[in-house]
Design an enzyme around this catalytic site. Structure first.
Site, PDB file in Angstrom:
ATOM      1  N   ASN A  18      81.964 -25.798  66.232  1.00 51.30           N
ATOM      2  CA  ASN A  18      82.438 -25.376  64.912  1.00 51.30           C
ATOM      3  C   ASN A  18      81.267 -24.715  64.216  1.00 51.30           C
ATOM      4  O   ASN A  18      80.349 -25.409  63.771  1.00 51.30           O
ATOM      5  CB  ASN A  18      82.887 -26.589  64.091  1.00 51.30           C
ATOM      6  CG  ASN A  18      83.970 -27.393  64.798  1.00 51.30           C
ATOM      7  OD1 ASN A  18      84.904 -26.820  65.344  1.00 51.30           O
ATOM      8  ND2 ASN A  18      83.843 -28.714  64.788  1.00 51.30           N
ATOM      9  N   ASN A  53      89.422 -27.814  62.485  1.00 49.04           N
ATOM     10  CA  ASN A  53      88.217 -27.430  63.219  1.00 49.04           C
ATOM     11  C   ASN A  53      88.632 -26.735  64.520  1.00 49.04           C
ATOM     12  O   ASN A  53      89.762 -26.265  64.636  1.00 49.04           O
ATOM     13  CB  ASN A  53      87.330 -28.664  63.451  1.00 49.04           C
ATOM     14  CG  ASN A  53      88.032 -29.717  64.314  1.00 49.04           C
ATOM     15  OD1 ASN A  53      89.110 -29.476  64.871  1.00 49.04           O
ATOM     16  ND2 ASN A  53      87.413 -30.873  64.420  1.00 49.04           N
ATOM     17  N   HIS A  86      75.375 -29.058  66.888  1.00 49.97           N
ATOM     18  CA  HIS A  86      76.033 -29.929  67.873  1.00 49.97           C
ATOM     19  C   HIS A  86      77.259 -29.254  68.460  1.00 49.97           C
ATOM     20  O   HIS A  86      78.051 -28.643  67.756  1.00 49.97           O
ATOM     21  CB  HIS A  86      76.427 -31.272  67.237  1.00 49.97           C
ATOM     22  CG  HIS A  86      77.351 -31.128  66.056  1.00 49.97           C
ATOM     23  ND1 HIS A  86      76.913 -30.692  64.836  1.00 49.97           N
ATOM     24  CD2 HIS A  86      78.678 -31.344  65.918  1.00 49.97           C
ATOM     25  CE1 HIS A  86      77.927 -30.660  63.985  1.00 49.97           C
ATOM     26  NE2 HIS A  86      79.018 -31.042  64.615  1.00 49.97           N
ATOM     27  N   ASN A 141      79.796 -39.463  70.464  1.00 52.10           N
ATOM     28  CA  ASN A 141      80.333 -39.441  69.110  1.00 52.10           C
ATOM     29  C   ASN A 141      80.482 -40.900  68.679  1.00 52.10           C
ATOM     30  O   ASN A 141      81.112 -41.694  69.376  1.00 52.10           O
ATOM     31  CB  ASN A 141      81.696 -38.735  69.137  1.00 52.10           C
ATOM     32  CG  ASN A 141      82.345 -38.667  67.769  1.00 52.10           C
ATOM     33  OD1 ASN A 141      81.871 -39.281  66.816  1.00 52.10           O
ATOM     34  ND2 ASN A 141      83.441 -37.936  67.694  1.00 52.10           N
ATOM     35  N   LYS A 142      79.895 -41.252  67.545  1.00 53.06           N
ATOM     36  CA  LYS A 142      79.950 -42.633  67.078  1.00 53.06           C
ATOM     37  C   LYS A 142      81.346 -43.017  66.570  1.00 53.06           C
ATOM     38  O   LYS A 142      81.677 -44.196  66.484  1.00 53.06           O
ATOM     39  CB  LYS A 142      78.923 -42.824  65.951  1.00 53.06           C
ATOM     40  CG  LYS A 142      78.593 -44.266  65.640  1.00 53.06           C
ATOM     41  CD  LYS A 142      77.447 -44.344  64.625  1.00 53.06           C
ATOM     42  CE  LYS A 142      77.176 -45.763  64.188  1.00 53.06           C
ATOM     43  NZ  LYS A 142      76.735 -46.658  65.270  1.00 53.06           N
TER      44      LYS A 142
HETATM   45  P1  AMP Z   1      87.163 -34.810  61.451  1.00 58.04           P
HETATM   46  O1  AMP Z   1      88.448 -34.061  61.507  1.00 58.04           O
HETATM   47  O2  AMP Z   1      85.979 -33.890  61.488  1.00 58.04           O
HETATM   48  O3  AMP Z   1      87.118 -35.849  60.369  1.00 58.04           O
HETATM   49  O4  AMP Z   1      87.111 -35.589  62.826  1.00 58.04           O
HETATM   50  C1  AMP Z   1      87.325 -36.940  62.992  1.00 58.04           C
HETATM   51  C2  AMP Z   1      86.877 -37.340  64.358  1.00 58.04           C
HETATM   52  O5  AMP Z   1      87.825 -36.908  65.347  1.00 58.04           O
HETATM   53  C3  AMP Z   1      85.627 -36.735  64.759  1.00 58.04           C
HETATM   54  O6  AMP Z   1      85.025 -37.615  65.651  1.00 58.04           O
HETATM   55  C4  AMP Z   1      86.033 -35.427  65.399  1.00 58.04           C
HETATM   56  O7  AMP Z   1      85.092 -34.885  66.263  1.00 58.04           O
HETATM   57  C5  AMP Z   1      87.302 -35.865  66.118  1.00 58.04           C
HETATM   58  N1  AMP Z   1      88.361 -34.872  66.108  1.00 58.04           N
HETATM   59  C6  AMP Z   1      88.516 -33.832  65.272  1.00 58.04           C
HETATM   60  N2  AMP Z   1      89.679 -33.201  65.498  1.00 58.04           N
HETATM   61  C7  AMP Z   1      90.288 -33.875  66.490  1.00 58.04           C
HETATM   62  C8  AMP Z   1      91.515 -33.758  67.174  1.00 58.04           C
HETATM   63  N3  AMP Z   1      92.372 -32.774  66.862  1.00 58.04           N
HETATM   64  N4  AMP Z   1      91.815 -34.649  68.117  1.00 58.04           N
HETATM   65  C9  AMP Z   1      90.974 -35.646  68.405  1.00 58.04           C
HETATM   66  N5  AMP Z   1      89.791 -35.833  67.813  1.00 58.04           N
HETATM   67  C10 AMP Z   1      89.452 -34.958  66.867  1.00 58.04           C
HETATM   68  P1  AMP Z   2      81.826 -32.185  63.100  1.00 54.79           P
HETATM   69  O1  AMP Z   2      82.607 -33.003  62.110  1.00 54.79           O
HETATM   70  O2  AMP Z   2      82.661 -31.258  63.880  1.00 54.79           O
HETATM   71  O3  AMP Z   2      80.611 -31.524  62.483  1.00 54.79           O
HETATM   72  O4  AMP Z   2      81.264 -33.186  64.162  1.00 54.79           O
HETATM   73  C1  AMP Z   2      80.300 -34.157  63.822  1.00 54.79           C
HETATM   74  C2  AMP Z   2      80.551 -35.304  64.739  1.00 54.79           C
HETATM   75  O5  AMP Z   2      79.476 -36.232  64.657  1.00 54.79           O
HETATM   76  C3  AMP Z   2      81.812 -36.058  64.396  1.00 54.79           C
HETATM   77  O6  AMP Z   2      82.556 -36.131  65.583  1.00 54.79           O
HETATM   78  C4  AMP Z   2      81.315 -37.423  63.949  1.00 54.79           C
HETATM   79  O7  AMP Z   2      82.214 -38.427  64.320  1.00 54.79           O
HETATM   80  C5  AMP Z   2      80.008 -37.522  64.703  1.00 54.79           C
HETATM   81  N1  AMP Z   2      79.014 -38.409  64.079  1.00 54.79           N
HETATM   82  C6  AMP Z   2      78.794 -38.663  62.782  1.00 54.79           C
HETATM   83  N2  AMP Z   2      77.776 -39.529  62.621  1.00 54.79           N
HETATM   84  C7  AMP Z   2      77.320 -39.825  63.858  1.00 54.79           C
HETATM   85  C8  AMP Z   2      76.287 -40.659  64.374  1.00 54.79           C
HETATM   86  N3  AMP Z   2      75.499 -41.384  63.568  1.00 54.79           N
HETATM   87  N4  AMP Z   2      76.098 -40.700  65.711  1.00 54.79           N
HETATM   88  C9  AMP Z   2      76.892 -39.976  66.535  1.00 54.79           C
HETATM   89  N5  AMP Z   2      77.884 -39.182  66.104  1.00 54.79           N
HETATM   90  C10 AMP Z   2      78.101 -39.112  64.791  1.00 54.79           C
END
Ligand code: AMP
Ligand code: AMP
Length: 314
Positions: free
Chosen positions: A148, A268, A161, A97-98
């Site tokens: 998800n 999520n 993913h 994860n970036k």
């Molecule tokens: P998002 O809620 O999709 O904006 O997630 C922000 C980043 O944190 C993404 O890299 C997610 O995969 C990760 N993430 C999402 N929910 C959690 C959580 N509850 N705890 C830690 N990381 C999370």
């Molecule tokens: P989700 O938000 O659950 O769909 O998860 C998507 C995940 O991809 C999040 O944890 C992001 O932080 C991660 N992500 C977004 N862009 C990139 C990227 N360029 N390379 C690797 N991971 C990424």
């Protein structure tokens, strides 16, 4: 090329060293330093449920909503690639994860574009299980995987993913407590997946057997949970198929989803298992006032605990 599900023998060493290198070179933007975590319990019909609230105001750089044209998983950066070939037909890759909030967070992605709205294949499930069985960072890190699926599941990227993350230290999520109290799940007409009647929202848990099993067994467990999920979605006239799926080496959890967020708080799979990420203090205060159980009840469907499958069920 792998012809089975085995990981490279140096997988764990690479997972740690390549991550450290990508952090040092700026290829990974770690967001977790300023995270403030608070473990709480809420009472549901006499049962204490564990949750963790995370406040992270500095969450930056992450694309809010990806699309097929701007697909970050179409050509993953070499610096983020951990394993190039995985799965029955070498159709999968592992990448970091970036924008992680928790160190070493990585993703299993399909090499070719596959929609995030599709169910997990036998090969994907078996790859997940193999990773979970083998992954090791610090000795007592406990890993889980999550998927998800569907438009209301909280996913931001449409390219398929599955994610792998460690649990907060000492945190026991509700599905683990449910699974540990039960016998291993036997998917057949007579056995229902587990639901704790104390929880107000629909959730389907299968305790995995301790003995070895193969991809067909895993598919059967997954399909049993998906059947219950589809029945719930149909009973509530859902116009989409959205759910959160969690897997560890011990259990699977599936939670059907009615909507992606509560007010402005996105939920999520991490949220569905009790890890709530708030991107500002207003959201954190809102969750504390309204309660996590209220949030989850709103973004999920009512519990169907005690309800037996009948001829109208999937
Ligand atoms: P998002 O809620 O999709 O904006 O997630 C922000 C980043 O944190 C993404 O890299 C997610 O995969 C990760 N993430 C999402 N929910 C959690 C959580 N509850 N705890 C830690 N990381 C999370
Ligand atoms: P989700 O938000 O659950 O769909 O998860 C998507 C995940 O991809 C999040 O944890 C992001 O932080 C991660 N992500 C977004 N862009 C990139 C990227 N360029 N390379 C690797 N991971 C990424």
């Amino acid at each position: 090329m792998s012809t089975d599900y085995s990981l490279p023998s140096d997988f764990n060493e690479t997972l740690v060293s390549k991550y450290d290198e990508a952090i040092a070179n700026g290829h990974i933007n770690f967001n977790g330093e300023l995270a403030v975590n608070e473990k709480i319990q809420e009472l549901a019909e006499g049962t204490n449920i564990n949750f963790q609230l995370t406040l992270l105001e500095s969450l930056v750089h992450r694309p809010e909503k990806g699309d097929k044209e701007l697909d970050p998983f179409a050509n993953p950066e070499p610096e983020l690639t951990i394993v190039d070939h995985l799965g029955k037909k070498d159709e999968l890759k592992l990448v970091y994860n970036k924008f992680p909030v928790v160190p070493y967070h990585f993703l299993l992605i399909t090499k070719d574009y596959v929609s995030q709205n599709t169910p997990l294949s036998a090969s994907e499930l078996m790859s997940m299980y193999t990773i979970l069985k083998n992954v090791q960072t610090q000795n007592d890190d406990e890993w889980f995987s999550f998927y998800n699926c569907g438009p209301e599941s909280g996913a931001s990227q449409p390219h398929k993913h599955v994610q792998f993350m460690t649990l907060p230290k000492g945190f026991i999520p509700f599905p683990q407590l449910i699974a540990m109290k039960s016998e291993p799940f036997l998917p057949n007409d007579k056995t229902e997946p587990l639901q704790d009647g104390a929880l107000p929202f629909a959730h389907f848990v299968a305790r995995l057997p301790d003995s070895d099993f193969d991809e067909d067994d895993l598919s059967l467990f997954f399909a049993s949970l998906l059947q219950r999920t589809l029945t719930t979605l149909r009973e509530h006239d859902a116009t989409h198929i959205s759910y959160n799926f969690i897997m560890t080496t011990k259990y699977m959890l599936m939670v059907p989803r009615s909507k992606a967020s509560y007010k402005n708080l996105g939920i999520n799979s991490c949220g569905a298992m009790g890890l709530i990420l708030c991107k500002n203090n207003d959201l954190l205060q809102m969750v504390k006032e309204d309660s996590v159980l209220t949030v989850l009840t709103d973004v999920c469907f009512p519990s169907s605990a005690g309800q037996k499958s009948d001829e109208y069920s999937y």
